[in-house]
Design an enzyme around this catalytic site. Sequence first.
Site, mmCIF file in Angstrom:
data_model
loop_
_atom_site.group_PDB
_atom_site.id
_atom_site.type_symbol
_atom_site.label_atom_id
_atom_site.label_comp_id
_atom_site.label_asym_id
_atom_site.label_seq_id
_atom_site.Cartn_x
_atom_site.Cartn_y
_atom_site.Cartn_z
ATOM 1 C CG ASN A 9 -1.712 1.203 1.445
ATOM 2 O OD1 ASN A 9 -1.795 2.053 0.557
ATOM 3 N ND2 ASN A 9 -2.337 1.329 2.610
ATOM 4 C CD1 TRP A 10 3.304 0.955 -3.029
ATOM 5 C CD2 TRP A 10 3.325 2.206 -4.881
ATOM 6 N NE1 TRP A 10 3.900 0.223 -4.022
ATOM 7 C CE2 TRP A 10 3.918 0.968 -5.169
ATOM 8 C CE3 TRP A 10 3.219 3.168 -5.898
ATOM 9 C CZ2 TRP A 10 4.424 0.661 -6.439
ATOM 10 C CZ3 TRP A 10 3.710 2.855 -7.154
ATOM 11 C CH2 TRP A 10 4.310 1.624 -7.415
ATOM 12 C CE LYS A 11 -0.214 3.313 4.716
ATOM 13 N NZ LYS A 11 -0.137 3.445 6.154
ATOM 14 C CG HIS A 95 -5.860 1.861 5.406
ATOM 15 N ND1 HIS A 95 -5.450 2.857 6.255
ATOM 16 C CD2 HIS A 95 -4.805 1.028 5.246
ATOM 17 C CE1 HIS A 95 -4.178 2.635 6.594
ATOM 18 N NE2 HIS A 95 -3.768 1.531 6.000
ATOM 19 C CD GLU A 97 -3.054 5.583 6.695
ATOM 20 O OE1 GLU A 97 -3.064 5.629 5.448
ATOM 21 O OE2 GLU A 97 -2.093 5.112 7.338
ATOM 22 C CD GLU A 167 -3.508 -2.495 7.520
ATOM 23 O OE1 GLU A 167 -2.435 -2.767 6.999
ATOM 24 O OE2 GLU A 167 -4.115 -1.427 7.315
ATOM 25 N N GLY A 173 2.293 2.411 10.730
ATOM 26 C CA GLY A 173 3.214 3.525 10.530
ATOM 27 C C GLY A 173 3.924 3.967 11.799
ATOM 28 C CB SER A 212 5.171 -1.530 12.044
ATOM 29 O OG SER A 212 4.727 -0.191 12.241
ATOM 30 N N GLY A 233 2.820 -1.116 4.300
ATOM 31 C CA GLY A 233 2.854 0.310 3.982
ATOM 32 C C GLY A 233 4.287 0.735 3.694
ATOM 33 N N GLY A 234 4.922 1.321 4.689
ATOM 34 C CA GLY A 234 6.261 1.901 4.537
ATOM 35 C C GLY A 234 7.253 1.011 3.795
#
Length: 249
Positions: A9-11, A95, A97, A167, A173, A212, A233-234
Site C-alpha cells: 500500500n503505497w498510500k 483502511h 486512515e 491492522e 506507521g 509496521s 505500507g512503509g
Amino acid sequence: MPRKYVAGNWKMNLLKEEAEQLVRTLSENYTANPDVECIVCPPFPWLTQTKALLGETGIQLGAQNCAATEKGAFTGEVSAQMLASAGVRYVILGHSERRALFGEQGAVLLEKTKRVLEAGLTPIFCIGETLEERNAGKLEQVISHQLQEVLGHLSLPEVLNIVLAYEPVWAIGTGVTASPEQAEEVHTFIHGWLTKTFGSEASNVSILYGGSVTAENASGLFARNHIDGGLIGGASLKPADFLKIVNAW
Ligand code: PGA
C-alpha cells in the site's frame, strides 16, 4: 487453505518517475511464486503506467479506494468499474486512515464493498482496533462490529471473494508491530467469527496482517497458522525490503 498474499500500500507517496522506478526495480527482481499473490497498490494516477510496466511479471495491481456509487455525477470519485477497466484486481477498503481521516464507516464501506464485488474485483477489507479500545478490553467487540457491519450483510459466495486485513491502528506507521502471538490471537478470533457466521467454508478467507511489517519481522508473522500474508505500507516503498517480505515464507 486460505491463499497467501503480500500487498504493498503505497498510500499518497511517490511522484510519476519515482513510481515508475519502483515498479521497474520490482519487475526486474521479482520471481513469480504460485503460492503467494504479490500485489502493488499505487495512487490512482499511476495505475495504468504501473499496469503497463508490470507486464507479464505476475505482480497484480490494486487500488487504495473507490467510490460507493456505480457511476454518474460524483465529481472527484473513481468507480470500481473504472478500476476494473484499468486492469486493477484488488481494492483496499476500510483502511484505518480512511475510517479516521475521511469518516468512512460501516454503511459506506458496505456500499463500496458491493461495488468492488459487482465489478469482479477483490476487496482487501481492513479492520483493527485503536490502542484505547484494546486497553479497555474491547478488542473482540470492535473487530466483531467491523466485520458484522459489512460482511454481515453479504452472502457466503461474496465473502469468499474478500481478503481481510487485520491492522491494529496502533501498529500502522508507528514502528510498533503486533507480536506474532498478538496477531495470531486476533486472526484466530476472526477465522472463528467467519466460521460461526458463514460455516466452515469461510475458514478459507485469507486474513493478512498489517502494521509496521518489515523485511525482518515478516517471516515470524507469516509462520503463524492464521496469518495468510501482509498488507505493507512503509516497507512497500523499498523494493528490496518488499521482495524480502514477499519471499518471507
Ligand atoms: P505500515 O502501514 O506498514 O507503514 O505500518 C500498513 C498499512 O497502513 O497498510
